[in-house]
Motif scaffolding. Structure first.
Motif, PDB file in Angstrom:
ATOM      1  N   ALA A 155      69.374   4.729  27.397  1.00  0.00           N
ATOM      2  CA  ALA A 155      68.814   5.671  28.377  1.00  0.00           C
ATOM      3  C   ALA A 155      69.083   5.206  29.804  1.00  0.00           C
ATOM      4  O   ALA A 155      69.473   6.006  30.666  1.00  0.00           O
ATOM      5  N   THR A 156      68.903   3.913  30.045  1.00  0.00           N
ATOM      6  CA  THR A 156      69.187   3.369  31.376  1.00  0.00           C
ATOM      7  C   THR A 156      70.640   3.610  31.748  1.00  0.00           C
ATOM      8  O   THR A 156      70.946   4.046  32.861  1.00  0.00           O
ATOM      9  N   GLY A 157      71.532   3.333  30.819  1.00  0.00           N
ATOM     10  CA  GLY A 157      72.957   3.527  31.082  1.00  0.00           C
ATOM     11  C   GLY A 157      73.297   4.973  31.389  1.00  0.00           C
ATOM     12  O   GLY A 157      74.033   5.266  32.336  1.00  0.00           O
ATOM     13  N   LEU A 158      72.764   5.892  30.607  1.00  0.00           N
ATOM     14  CA  LEU A 158      73.071   7.315  30.817  1.00  0.00           C
ATOM     15  C   LEU A 158      72.484   7.840  32.128  1.00  0.00           C
ATOM     16  O   LEU A 158      73.167   8.510  32.901  1.00  0.00           O
ATOM     17  N   ILE A 159      71.222   7.532  32.383  1.00  0.00           N
ATOM     18  CA  ILE A 159      70.562   8.033  33.598  1.00  0.00           C
ATOM     19  C   ILE A 159      71.211   7.474  34.855  1.00  0.00           C
ATOM     20  O   ILE A 159      71.549   8.203  35.787  1.00  0.00           O
TER      21      ILE A 159
END
Length: 137
Positions: A86-90
């Motif tokens: 999620a961190t990577g995508l956001i």
């Protein structure tokens, strides 16, 4: 900025037009390299700012996740890998809309999303194939 390279030619005791052109090219390439380094140094997301160093150190998370590829899937954590993904995508999306564009931040977050997705797929595959094997018995 213009560098006059003809002094180098006269020091080498030659007046050849070809030599002068070669020297001009070498000075041009060294000037280009110096200007690219200077541009990086003075960039709003360059090494003089936190906008450079935070993503640079964030690569440690992606490297640790790559090292975990050798870990057995049952030892992987869903919450951790969901957080990494999620961190990577956001933040990948965010890094393309901020000014100045921070390509270091973008690349580290793409790597985080990629490694997180891969680890989640390993964990899911292991858990669901294990459940299928248990239900057959």
């Amino acid at each position: 900025m213009r560098i006059e390279v003809y002094n180098i030619v006269s020091l080498c005791c030659t007046n050849s037009h070809v030599y002068r052109e070669e020297t001009k090219g070498k000075a041009f390439h060294s000037l280009m390299a110096a200007s690219k380094i200077q541009a990086l140094w003075n960039h709003p997301a360059g090494p003089k700012t936190i906008h450079f160093w935070a993503p640079t150190f964030k690569w440690g998370i992606s490297i640790a996740n790559i090292a975990d590829f050798a870990k057995p899937p049952e030892k992987l954590s869903y919450p951790q890998q969901i957080a990494v993904t999620a961190t990577g995508l956001i933040w990948s999306r965010y890094s393309t809309v901020i000014t100045p564009k921070n390509w270091n931040l973008f690349s580290v977050n793409v790597a985080m999303a990629g490694t997180g997705i891969y680890q989640l797929s390993r964990k899911l595959r292991h858990d669901y194939s294990s459940e299928a094997a248990v239900s057959k018995e």
